[in-house]
Design a protein around this motif. Structure first.
Motif, short mmCIF file in Angstrom:
data_model
loop_
_atom_site.label_atom_id
_atom_site.label_comp_id
_atom_site.label_asym_id
_atom_site.label_seq_id
_atom_site.Cartn_x
_atom_site.Cartn_y
_atom_site.Cartn_z
N GLU A 90 3.53 44.28 24.22
CA GLU A 90 3.02 43.52 25.37
C GLU A 90 1.51 43.70 25.41
N VAL A 92 -1.79 43.24 27.76
CA VAL A 92 -2.16 43.08 29.17
C VAL A 92 -3.68 43.02 29.29
N ARG A 94 -6.64 42.92 32.36
CA ARG A 94 -6.80 43.16 33.81
C ARG A 94 -8.22 42.80 34.24
N ALA A 98 -4.80 46.84 39.76
CA ALA A 98 -3.53 46.79 40.50
C ALA A 98 -2.47 47.39 39.59
N GLY A 99 -1.34 47.75 40.18
CA GLY A 99 -0.20 48.18 39.38
C GLY A 99 -0.43 49.47 38.64
N SER A 100 0.01 49.50 37.37
CA SER A 100 0.11 50.79 36.66
C SER A 100 -1.25 51.44 36.40
N ASP A 129 8.49 50.95 28.80
CA ASP A 129 7.37 50.26 28.14
C ASP A 129 6.12 51.14 28.07
N ASP A 175 -4.17 40.20 36.83
CA ASP A 175 -3.80 40.70 35.50
C ASP A 175 -2.62 39.89 34.99
N LYS A 177 0.52 39.68 31.47
CA LYS A 177 1.11 40.23 30.24
C LYS A 177 1.48 39.07 29.32
N ASP A 196 6.14 35.82 37.32
CA ASP A 196 6.92 37.03 37.01
C ASP A 196 6.12 38.01 36.16
N GLY A 197 5.15 37.52 35.41
CA GLY A 197 4.46 38.37 34.44
C GLY A 197 2.96 38.41 34.63
N CYS A 198 2.51 38.03 35.83
CA CYS A 198 1.07 38.13 36.11
C CYS A 198 0.91 38.50 37.58
N ARG A 199 -0.30 38.86 37.96
CA ARG A 199 -0.59 39.05 39.39
C ARG A 199 -1.59 37.99 39.82
N ARG A 215 8.79 43.20 43.86
CA ARG A 215 8.73 44.64 43.58
C ARG A 215 8.52 45.44 44.86
P1 5GP Z 1 1.44 46.87 35.12
O1 5GP Z 1 1.09 47.59 33.85
O2 5GP Z 1 0.38 47.00 36.17
O3 5GP Z 1 2.82 47.22 35.61
O4 5GP Z 1 1.53 45.32 34.73
C1 5GP Z 1 0.39 44.59 34.33
C2 5GP Z 1 0.72 43.11 34.32
O5 5GP Z 1 1.66 42.83 33.28
C3 5GP Z 1 1.38 42.61 35.61
O6 5GP Z 1 0.93 41.29 35.86
C4 5GP Z 1 2.87 42.61 35.30
O7 5GP Z 1 3.55 41.60 36.02
C5 5GP Z 1 2.89 42.34 33.81
N1 5GP Z 1 3.95 43.08 33.13
C6 5GP Z 1 3.89 44.30 32.58
N2 5GP Z 1 5.07 44.66 32.04
C7 5GP Z 1 5.90 43.64 32.26
C8 5GP Z 1 7.28 43.39 31.92
O8 5GP Z 1 7.97 44.20 31.30
N3 5GP Z 1 7.80 42.21 32.35
C9 5GP Z 1 7.06 41.28 33.04
N4 5GP Z 1 7.65 40.13 33.43
N5 5GP Z 1 5.76 41.47 33.33
C10 5GP Z 1 5.19 42.63 32.96
#
Ligand code: 5GP
Length: 237
Positions: A90, A92, A94, A98-100, A129, A175, A177, A196-199, A215
């Motif tokens: 994956e 990403v 940013r 936000a998030g992780s 992941d 951000d 993915k 589902d896969g972005c903010r 979430r």
């Molecule tokens: P984070 O690392 O902050 O959890 O995710 C960073 C970005 O990637 C966010 O926009 C999040 O939605 C997307 N993302 C990360 N991992 C996944 C995943 O396994 N599935 C989906 N749908 N999005 C992911």
């Protein structure tokens, strides 16, 4: 295009073979999952909204010169795509914290990330992941040097195109993915680009308009996705 045997079923999409060995059908289900599949719910209309949203974004990216697997919408919840050999990675980017990254590095949510930062993660739900680097990718053969460079180049190019597209519609691309795969020697953008896969945040109020609503139990998930689609001019009917 008629779909044949199911090849694979993910957390939100199912993938089917077609009569053409080079093409697949993606079926966008209403299933919505978070925390590596620990929280799952069915949300009415989500499959259709995401299918149409993804088609819109993939076409915009293709117009901007980013090669993608997308071919055409084939029904309200289905699209035909090229069959890729997916890389288990994956990518990403940013723009805003936000998030992780907030949890991992103690960064305050909402601060601008300048320049935008890039991270690789291994696609492995059982291990949540984990974050990986280019050395891991090379050492374990998950991608070659050329593919690593191309994933980074294309993921940043997507940022240039989509940051502007969303900002023009009053939204911040926080951000996202992306996933890539090989098609006959060429690296193409695969999987999907949906909320589902972005903010995505409203540019004025910073209201969350993406899967963080699910979430974080904020409610109005599909309504927010429809709002994003509406602002971009995606036709949902
Ligand atoms: P984070 O690392 O902050 O959890 O995710 C960073 C970005 O990637 C966010 O926009 C999040 O939605 C997307 N993302 C990360 N991992 C996944 C995943 O396994 N599935 C989906 N749908 N999005 C992911």
């Amino acid at each position: 295009m008629e779909k044949g045997e199911e090849l694979y079923s993910g957390k939100a999409k199912s993938v089917y073979k077609t009569a053409d060995p080079d093409k697949l059908v993606l079926f966008f289900r209403n299933d919505t999952s978070a925390f590596d599949g620990e929280k799952i719910e069915q949300l009415d209309r989500k499959g259709e909204v995401n299918n149409k949203f993804n088609a819109f974004i993939m076409q915009k990216l293709a117009q901007a010169g980013i090669p993608t697997h997308f071919e055409e919408i084939s029904s309200s919840q289905e699209s035909v795509v090229k069959k890729l050999e997916m890389l288990p990675i994956e990518c990403v980017v940013r723009n805003i914290a936000a998030g992780s990254i907030c949890k991992r590095l103690g960064i305050e949510e909402g601060i601008d990330i300048n320049p935008p930062t890039f991270e690789f993660f291994l696609k492995d739900d059982a291990r949540h992941d984990p974050m990986i680097n280019e050395f891991h990718i090379r050492s374990f053969g998950w991608a070659n040097d050329e593919q690593i460079k191309e994933m980074q180049r294309l993921t940043f190019k997507v940022n240039d195109v989509l940051k502007k597209l969303f900002l023009d519609a009053g939204m911040l691309l926080v951000d996202y993915k992306l996933e890539f795969g090989d098609f006959k020697g060429q690296l193409l953008l695969g999987d999907e680009f949906t909320p589902d896969g972005c903010r995505l945040w409203d540019a004025e109020t910073r209201k969350k308009l993406d899967k963080d609503r699910f979430r974080q139990g904020l409610g109005g998930v599909v309504e927010a996705y429809e709002e994003v689609a509406h602002r971009l001019g995606v036709k949902l009917d």
